[in-house]
Design a protein around this motif. Sequence first.
Motif, PDB file in Angstrom:
ATOM      1  N   UNK A 117      97.844  53.121   9.065  1.00  0.00           N
ATOM      2  CA  UNK A 117      97.289  52.801  10.379  1.00  0.00           C
ATOM      3  C   UNK A 117      95.763  52.959  10.372  1.00  0.00           C
ATOM      4  N   UNK A 118      95.290  54.017   9.713  1.00  0.00           N
ATOM      5  CA  UNK A 118      93.840  54.257   9.672  1.00  0.00           C
ATOM      6  C   UNK A 118      93.123  53.152   8.893  1.00  0.00           C
ATOM      7  N   UNK A 119      93.738  52.692   7.805  1.00  0.00           N
ATOM      8  CA  UNK A 119      93.109  51.645   7.007  1.00  0.00           C
ATOM      9  C   UNK A 119      93.076  50.311   7.751  1.00  0.00           C
ATOM     10  N   UNK A 120      94.117  50.039   8.515  1.00  0.00           N
ATOM     11  CA  UNK A 120      94.213  48.744   9.205  1.00  0.00           C
ATOM     12  C   UNK A 120      93.449  48.748  10.524  1.00  0.00           C
ATOM     13  N   UNK A 121      93.649  49.782  11.338  1.00  0.00           N
ATOM     14  CA  UNK A 121      93.089  49.800  12.686  1.00  0.00           C
ATOM     15  C   UNK A 121      91.909  50.755  12.851  1.00  0.00           C
ATOM     16  N   UNK A 122      91.631  51.574  11.847  1.00  0.00           N
ATOM     17  CA  UNK A 122      90.567  52.558  11.967  1.00  0.00           C
ATOM     18  C   UNK A 122      91.091  53.901  12.428  1.00  0.00           C
ATOM     19  N   UNK A 123      90.281  54.934  12.194  1.00  0.00           N
ATOM     20  CA  UNK A 123      90.706  56.287  12.547  1.00  0.00           C
ATOM     21  C   UNK A 123      90.638  56.554  14.046  1.00  0.00           C
ATOM     22  N   UNK A 135     108.760  42.494  21.430  1.00  0.00           N
ATOM     23  CA  UNK A 135     108.108  42.283  20.132  1.00  0.00           C
ATOM     24  C   UNK A 135     107.984  43.604  19.381  1.00  0.00           C
ATOM     25  N   UNK A 136     107.569  44.660  20.078  1.00  0.00           N
ATOM     26  CA  UNK A 136     107.438  45.970  19.420  1.00  0.00           C
ATOM     27  C   UNK A 136     108.792  46.469  18.937  1.00  0.00           C
ATOM     28  N   UNK A 169      98.069  44.654  19.575  1.00  0.00           N
ATOM     29  CA  UNK A 169      97.898  43.340  18.958  1.00  0.00           C
ATOM     30  C   UNK A 169      98.314  42.217  19.906  1.00  0.00           C
ATOM     31  N   UNK A 170      99.413  42.416  20.628  1.00  0.00           N
ATOM     32  CA  UNK A 170      99.842  41.401  21.600  1.00  0.00           C
ATOM     33  C   UNK A 170      98.799  41.245  22.697  1.00  0.00           C
ATOM     34  N   UNK A 171      98.234  42.359  23.151  1.00  0.00           N
ATOM     35  CA  UNK A 171      97.173  42.296  24.148  1.00  0.00           C
ATOM     36  C   UNK A 171      95.988  41.486  23.641  1.00  0.00           C
ATOM     37  N   UNK A 172      95.549  41.731  22.409  1.00  0.00           N
ATOM     38  CA  UNK A 172      94.416  40.994  21.848  1.00  0.00           C
ATOM     39  C   UNK A 172      94.725  39.514  21.704  1.00  0.00           C
ATOM     40  N   UNK A 173      95.964  39.175  21.353  1.00  0.00           N
ATOM     41  CA  UNK A 173      96.351  37.771  21.263  1.00  0.00           C
ATOM     42  C   UNK A 173      96.231  37.085  22.619  1.00  0.00           C
ATOM     43  N   UNK A 174      96.678  37.754  23.673  1.00  0.00           N
ATOM     44  CA  UNK A 174      96.577  37.170  25.014  1.00  0.00           C
ATOM     45  C   UNK A 174      95.121  37.036  25.437  1.00  0.00           C
ATOM     46  N   UNK A 175      94.288  38.029  25.091  1.00  0.00           N
ATOM     47  CA  UNK A 175      92.867  37.960  25.465  1.00  0.00           C
ATOM     48  C   UNK A 175      92.184  36.802  24.752  1.00  0.00           C
TER      49      UNK A 175
END
Length: 556
Positions: A373-379, A331-332, A305-311
């Motif tokens: 995790x699967x529901x939020x980010x996918x399997x 953060x983690x 998530x932090x990576x995506x925020x920076x991107x």
Amino acid sequence: MIPHFSFSGRSGKSTVKQWICLLITAAIMTSAASARDARTVMAELMQAERAEQAGLIEELSTYGDTIIADIYEAWRTGGIYLLVQDTGSQLLQFTDAQEWALVYNGAVISLSEAEAAAAKKQRPARALRKQMKRIIDTLGLKADNTALRIDSAIKLGRSQKAEFIPALEARLKVETDKQVISALQEALAISWLANGEDAQVVEAVQTLKALNSVAARAFLEELMQAEGDNGRADSSLSDACAEALISIERHMKQQEFFGSFFRGFSTGSVLLIVSFGLAITFGLMGVINMAHGEFVAIGGYVTFLVQNFFIQTWGLSSSAFGWYFIVALPVSFIVAAVIGLIMEVSIIRFLYRRPLESLLCTWGISMVMQQGFRLIFGAANVQVNNPTWLMGNLSFAGFQMSYTRLLIILIALVVVALTWLLLRQTNLGLHIRAVMQNRHMASSLGVPVARVNRMTFALGCGLAALGGAVLSQIGNVGPSMGQAYIVDSFMVVVTGSVGNLLGAGLSAMGIGLVDQLLQPSLGPVMGKITVFVVIILFLQWRPGGLFPTLSRSLDD
């Protein structure tokens, strides 16, 4: 004669003005010469007469800019156009982005429909294509990037084409980087195996032996086989090939050993980070936390998530993107610690000293967290990119160590140091050690046992998330990423003695090293099984682990 300047009278002023004009002219000419780049030379080559092409080709061969290959490919495939107008002619490139760009500087321009229709397609002559192919093939030897020069040298050497030998020799004379020099020597030696006289071939074999060239193994074996087929199995060349192959094989085994040792050390470092938290919570609370692996996954997903925020904020190619991993580590830790604190207050505090109930309950929590995790980010696994500064390897005596694994080892050392300082130099650490020794006595002396339990469980969960953050740089991030480490973590805790951090650290490093050292010979599955068997035998010999506690308080 040194000119004398006089500032009195007209002649002096005139002389000064002449010198100033000459200096300005020289500066303009120097600036123009420095502005001459590969694009400019390519543009001139496309419009030059046949007599002028040889000089421009020679000049072009001095550049290492990859734009030469891009422009030539467009020229060869019909992507270059000549537009003749009253104001002059322009060479244009029709780019992949469906835009018109000037060849000499790459600037994008707009053309009307009439101008686009009037532009005539340009292609190089056959003789020019042959000359350009030689430049394109050796272009990487002059690249600014060291890795590109090494890759280009290896590629040219493995082709064993005699036409590349002059280019390799010429580059070797001016190269200054030691790694590139070694690659050039290796490429030249491999080339001479197929193109040299007998003495040159023997000398090339000796050079490859001295370089311990792994890339030359197949060529040496082929050469040795050819000598045997021709009835010269006992020749000096055949003997030299045999000696070189033995030396290279020995070098490969050494590299394989050191590589396994280094990977084992980095794997043990990850295991150390993950198991430190488990060692503290298990030793303090007696809670078998089967959801510890899911906190590892939390660290991996927070890093994602932090990576995506920076991107999204700065872009993947920005310099700011390289800082995302540094930000993701604290953060983690904080996110996992907060979740662990909530989990302790709501569930875990009712399970102290109830190992069977805690095992079943936390196992159920781990299933719920995995499904979340699967529901939020996918399997499927999510992609976490390495920062640019973590890419590449550190070379030491011919052995390559990745920057990523070196950083993991450094983080493990920092975690050990900070945990030691926390336990030995702070009031919280004093309280944790007191509760681990004797919970009831610590409570009677005024130690806030409930608060210590909350903070300790949060600390353990945060350390697990740190392990997940570093794992994201060398492995996949998915819902079940922590399951691969939960069993190993419990083995570390039990083998190192419950609640003993020194034992946990030594056990983590030992298990990581033994696992990686056994894998090359036994394979991943048998290597892991062998580690399990060794641990079982060890615990039969020392049931209390490496450093068994002398206190009976853990049996309360």
